[in-house]
Design a protein around this motif. Structure first.
Motif, PDB file in Angstrom:
ATOM      1  N   LEU A 117      -0.684  85.556  10.751  1.00  0.00           N
ATOM      2  CA  LEU A 117      -1.103  84.435   9.932  1.00  0.00           C
ATOM      3  C   LEU A 117      -0.371  83.185  10.392  1.00  0.00           C
ATOM      4  CD1 LEU A 117      -0.694  86.075   6.393  1.00  0.00           C
ATOM      5  CD2 LEU A 117      -2.797  85.929   7.733  1.00  0.00           C
ATOM      6  N   MET A 118      -0.982  82.017  10.183  1.00  0.00           N
ATOM      7  CA  MET A 118      -0.305  80.761  10.481  1.00  0.00           C
ATOM      8  C   MET A 118      -0.516  79.769   9.347  1.00  0.00           C
ATOM      9  SD  MET A 118      -0.638  78.109  13.712  1.00  0.00           S
ATOM     10  CE  MET A 118      -2.197  77.367  13.192  1.00  0.00           C
ATOM     11  N   ALA A 119       0.585  79.269   8.826  1.00  0.00           N
ATOM     12  CA  ALA A 119       0.567  78.191   7.837  1.00  0.00           C
ATOM     13  C   ALA A 119      -0.337  78.512   6.647  1.00  0.00           C
ATOM     14  CB  ALA A 119       0.152  76.877   8.495  1.00  0.00           C
ATOM     15  N   SER A 120      -0.197  79.723   6.139  1.00  0.00           N
ATOM     16  CA  SER A 120      -1.004  80.126   4.981  1.00  0.00           C
ATOM     17  C   SER A 120      -0.380  79.589   3.698  1.00  0.00           C
ATOM     18  CB  SER A 120      -1.085  81.655   4.912  1.00  0.00           C
ATOM     19  OG  SER A 120       0.203  82.223   4.850  1.00  0.00           O
ATOM     20  N   PRO A 121      -1.181  79.414   2.647  1.00  0.00           N
ATOM     21  CA  PRO A 121      -0.601  79.055   1.354  1.00  0.00           C
ATOM     22  C   PRO A 121       0.299  80.180   0.868  1.00  0.00           C
ATOM     23  CG  PRO A 121      -2.900  79.689   1.107  1.00  0.00           C
ATOM     24  CD  PRO A 121      -2.639  79.591   2.575  1.00  0.00           C
ATOM     25  N   TYR A 122       1.115  79.914  -0.140  1.00  0.00           N
ATOM     26  CA  TYR A 122       2.056  80.940  -0.597  1.00  0.00           C
ATOM     27  C   TYR A 122       1.302  82.123  -1.180  1.00  0.00           C
ATOM     28  CZ  TYR A 122       6.203  83.181  -2.467  1.00  0.00           C
ATOM     29  OH  TYR A 122       7.217  84.078  -2.713  1.00  0.00           O
ATOM     30  N   MET A 123       1.482  83.268  -0.539  1.00  0.00           N
ATOM     31  CA  MET A 123       0.885  84.521  -0.986  1.00  0.00           C
ATOM     32  C   MET A 123       1.909  85.620  -0.777  1.00  0.00           C
ATOM     33  SD  MET A 123      -2.949  84.300   0.762  1.00  0.00           S
ATOM     34  CE  MET A 123      -2.307  84.270   2.449  1.00  0.00           C
ATOM     35  N   LEU A 124       1.730  86.713  -1.492  1.00  0.00           N
ATOM     36  CA  LEU A 124       2.605  87.870  -1.337  1.00  0.00           C
ATOM     37  C   LEU A 124       1.833  89.044  -0.757  1.00  0.00           C
ATOM     38  CD1 LEU A 124       4.584  87.798  -4.709  1.00  0.00           C
ATOM     39  CD2 LEU A 124       5.321  86.898  -2.486  1.00  0.00           C
ATOM     40  N   THR A 125       2.498  89.854   0.040  1.00  0.00           N
ATOM     41  CA  THR A 125       1.893  91.088   0.499  1.00  0.00           C
ATOM     42  C   THR A 125       1.832  92.076  -0.665  1.00  0.00           C
ATOM     43  OG1 THR A 125       3.986  92.133   1.109  1.00  0.00           O
ATOM     44  CG2 THR A 125       2.932  90.730   2.778  1.00  0.00           C
ATOM     45  N   VAL A 126       1.201  93.202  -0.428  1.00  0.00           N
ATOM     46  CA  VAL A 126       1.122  94.253  -1.448  1.00  0.00           C
ATOM     47  C   VAL A 126       2.514  94.634  -1.947  1.00  0.00           C
ATOM     48  CG1 VAL A 126       0.513  96.675  -1.820  1.00  0.00           C
ATOM     49  CG2 VAL A 126      -1.062  95.168  -0.580  1.00  0.00           C
ATOM     50  N   ASP A 127       3.484  94.569  -1.049  1.00  0.00           N
ATOM     51  CA  ASP A 127       4.846  94.990  -1.384  1.00  0.00           C
ATOM     52  C   ASP A 127       5.726  93.853  -1.876  1.00  0.00           C
ATOM     53  OD1 ASP A 127       4.730  97.897  -0.259  1.00  0.00           O
ATOM     54  OD2 ASP A 127       3.875  96.615   1.292  1.00  0.00           O
ATOM     55  N   GLY A 128       5.139  92.664  -2.057  1.00  0.00           N
ATOM     56  CA  GLY A 128       5.864  91.563  -2.661  1.00  0.00           C
ATOM     57  C   GLY A 128       6.634  90.661  -1.712  1.00  0.00           C
ATOM     58  N   PHE A 129       6.286  90.678  -0.412  1.00  0.00           N
ATOM     59  CA  PHE A 129       6.947  89.805   0.553  1.00  0.00           C
ATOM     60  C   PHE A 129       6.060  88.597   0.865  1.00  0.00           C
ATOM     61  CE2 PHE A 129       8.388  94.168   1.649  1.00  0.00           C
ATOM     62  CZ  PHE A 129       9.708  94.026   1.213  1.00  0.00           C
ATOM     63  N   GLU A 130       6.691  87.459   1.118  1.00  0.00           N
ATOM     64  CA  GLU A 130       5.922  86.280   1.541  1.00  0.00           C
ATOM     65  C   GLU A 130       5.043  86.697   2.707  1.00  0.00           C
ATOM     66  OE1 GLU A 130       4.582  83.309   3.920  1.00  0.00           O
ATOM     67  OE2 GLU A 130       6.503  84.139   4.595  1.00  0.00           O
ATOM     68  N   SER A 131       3.778  86.316   2.675  1.00  0.00           N
ATOM     69  CA  SER A 131       2.780  86.940   3.540  1.00  0.00           C
ATOM     70  C   SER A 131       3.014  86.721   5.033  1.00  0.00           C
ATOM     71  CB  SER A 131       1.375  86.460   3.160  1.00  0.00           C
ATOM     72  OG  SER A 131       1.291  85.054   3.253  1.00  0.00           O
ATOM     73  N   GLN A 132       3.477  85.545   5.430  1.00  0.00           N
ATOM     74  CA  GLN A 132       3.672  85.328   6.861  1.00  0.00           C
ATOM     75  C   GLN A 132       4.807  86.216   7.390  1.00  0.00           C
ATOM     76  OE1 GLN A 132       2.691  81.177   8.431  1.00  0.00           O
ATOM     77  NE2 GLN A 132       3.490  80.706   6.396  1.00  0.00           N
ATOM     78  N   PHE A 133       5.880  86.319   6.639  1.00  0.00           N
ATOM     79  CA  PHE A 133       6.987  87.193   7.019  1.00  0.00           C
ATOM     80  C   PHE A 133       6.553  88.658   6.946  1.00  0.00           C
ATOM     81  CE2 PHE A 133      11.029  89.413   5.676  1.00  0.00           C
ATOM     82  CZ  PHE A 133      11.651  89.352   6.910  1.00  0.00           C
ATOM     83  N   GLY A 134       5.824  89.004   5.886  1.00  0.00           N
ATOM     84  CA  GLY A 134       5.411  90.391   5.687  1.00  0.00           C
ATOM     85  C   GLY A 134       4.420  90.882   6.719  1.00  0.00           C
ATOM     86  N   VAL A 135       3.396  90.070   6.996  1.00  0.00           N
ATOM     87  CA  VAL A 135       2.350  90.477   7.945  1.00  0.00           C
ATOM     88  C   VAL A 135       2.815  90.299   9.388  1.00  0.00           C
ATOM     89  CG1 VAL A 135       0.045  89.894   8.826  1.00  0.00           C
ATOM     90  CG2 VAL A 135       0.449  90.061   6.349  1.00  0.00           C
ATOM     91  N   ASN A 136       3.325  89.103   9.699  1.00  0.00           N
ATOM     92  CA  ASN A 136       3.678  88.812  11.087  1.00  0.00           C
ATOM     93  C   ASN A 136       4.854  89.650  11.580  1.00  0.00           C
ATOM     94  OD1 ASN A 136       1.730  86.877  10.712  1.00  0.00           O
ATOM     95  ND2 ASN A 136       3.060  85.119  11.027  1.00  0.00           N
ATOM     96  N   HIS A 137       5.821  89.889  10.694  1.00  0.00           N
ATOM     97  CA  HIS A 137       7.002  90.641  11.135  1.00  0.00           C
ATOM     98  C   HIS A 137       7.105  92.054  10.558  1.00  0.00           C
ATOM     99  CE1 HIS A 137      10.960  91.955  12.148  1.00  0.00           C
ATOM    100  NE2 HIS A 137      11.339  91.968  10.881  1.00  0.00           N
ATOM    101  N   LEU A 138       7.247  92.175   9.233  1.00  0.00           N
ATOM    102  CA  LEU A 138       7.567  93.488   8.663  1.00  0.00           C
ATOM    103  C   LEU A 138       6.516  94.545   8.976  1.00  0.00           C
ATOM    104  CD1 LEU A 138       9.051  92.615   5.150  1.00  0.00           C
ATOM    105  CD2 LEU A 138      10.285  93.452   7.168  1.00  0.00           C
TER     106      LEU A 138
END
Length: 329
Positions: A117-138
């Motif tokens: 993801l790039m420059a997405s609005p604030y969203m959380l992954t299913v597990d509660g992580f900020e989406s860019q950090f959660g999807v791109n990294h975790l």
């Protein structure tokens, strides 16, 4: 000594140069929706007859579209789709379990983590992580490590993370990686943190698995590339100004650049192919690549916070804590 490449090198040039290294290889790539750089990568590599292309993504129909385009052009190249939802750690575990159950795929030679993801609005992954950090990294961190036995079964294993010079926009926010539930969120800071994480993960993989297991790991910046769907969250009339502001706040020279210097997809994907197959990179394990060459900290944007071994180890430990699993390498 091999050929020298630069910003004008194309994917087709490298596919030709590395045809021997590509032929017969099993290559798993995430983020392969048509129009993406991941799709352009697998379409290009297919021309040199890999043994198997594993296409990983969330949307089954989009995976099918990419697979059909590849087989229409290269009918003898084997393609397999893998459903992978990086937004959910449980889903990632299920996908990794699927890969590990494939007895007819005893090894994977190259993993290219291109989804993001790039420059997405604030969203959380299913597990509660900020989406860019959660999807791109975790998501990629967990998936790559869970299938590591298959990767290390290769005679010449490689992992490639697609990052960005956008890592300049933020180091790891160790005490606030989730942006205080959105209260401190800036979409460009979130993107920067996730791209920094992509680079630090590679530093750790190279250090932990290079010497004993022969794993090569690289991160790369493809450049600003025309015609991709990465900027789907952006309204550039507003967001380019916000990007410049984020750079200016950090004193980055990009804060005073008023337009992107776009590459074609052929030029952007060239660095993917260079990272995945160039044999001369063996002596530069863990390197950050740009323009089909090794990044130069004296002339390229390479922040020390994204290449520090100390920061890399700190992120590895944090990532293990967040996903609830340790990897003893």
């Amino acid at each position: 000594m091999g050929r020298t490449y630069d910003t004008n090198t194309t994917a087709d040039e490298l596919v030709g140069d590395f045809a021997h290294d590509i032929k017969g290889k099993v290559i798993l790539t995430t983020g392969v929706t048509l129009g993406s750089l991941g799709a352009a990568f697998v379409e290009s590599v297919a021309k040199s007859q890999p043994g198997l292309l594993i296409l990983a993504g969330r949307n089954v129909e989009k995976l099918k579209e990419t697979a059909e385009k590849i087989t229409a052009a290269q009918s003898n190249v084997k393609v397999r789709a893998l459903t992978l939802d990086l937004n959910s750690l449980a889903a990632v575990r299920q996908s990794a379990e699927t890969v590990n159950s494939w007895d007819d795929v005893p090894h994977i030679d190259v993993v290219v983590n291109s989804a993001g993801l790039m420059a997405s609005p604030y969203m959380l992954t299913v597990d509660g992580f900020e989406s860019q950090f959660g999807v791109n990294h975790l998501g990629h961190f967990l998936f790559t490590n869970l299938i590591m036995p298959k990767i290390l079964a290769s005679k010449a294993p490689r992992v490639v993370n697609i990052t960005s010079d956008g890592h300049r926009l933020n180091p790891m926010r160790w005490s606030d990686y989730n942006f205080d539930n959105g209260e401190t969120y800036n979409k460009w800071h979130g993107y920067g943190q996730s791209k920094t994480a992509n680079m630090l993960m590679i530093t750790s993989l190279a250090e932990k698995l290079g010497p004993k297991h022969g794993l090569l790991a690289f991160s790369l910046h493809p450049g600003a590339v025309q015609g991709t769907n990465l900027g789907s969250f952006c309204n550039w009339e507003v967001d380019y100004t916000a990007l410049m502001a984020a750079d200016k706040a950090l004193g980055n020279p990009e804060g005073w650049v008023t337009e992107f210097n776009f590459k074609s997809q052929q030029r952007g994907v060239a660095t993917f192919i260079y990272a995945a197959f160039d044999q001369s990179l063996k002596n530069h394990n863990g390197a950050y690549l740009i323009d089909s060459r090794i990044g130069d900290p004296w002339k390229d944007t390479i922040k020390p916070w994204a290449t520090s071994r100390l920061e890399a180890e700190r992120l590895w430990k944090l990532s293990e804590k967040l996903i609830g699993q340790e990897f003893a390498y």
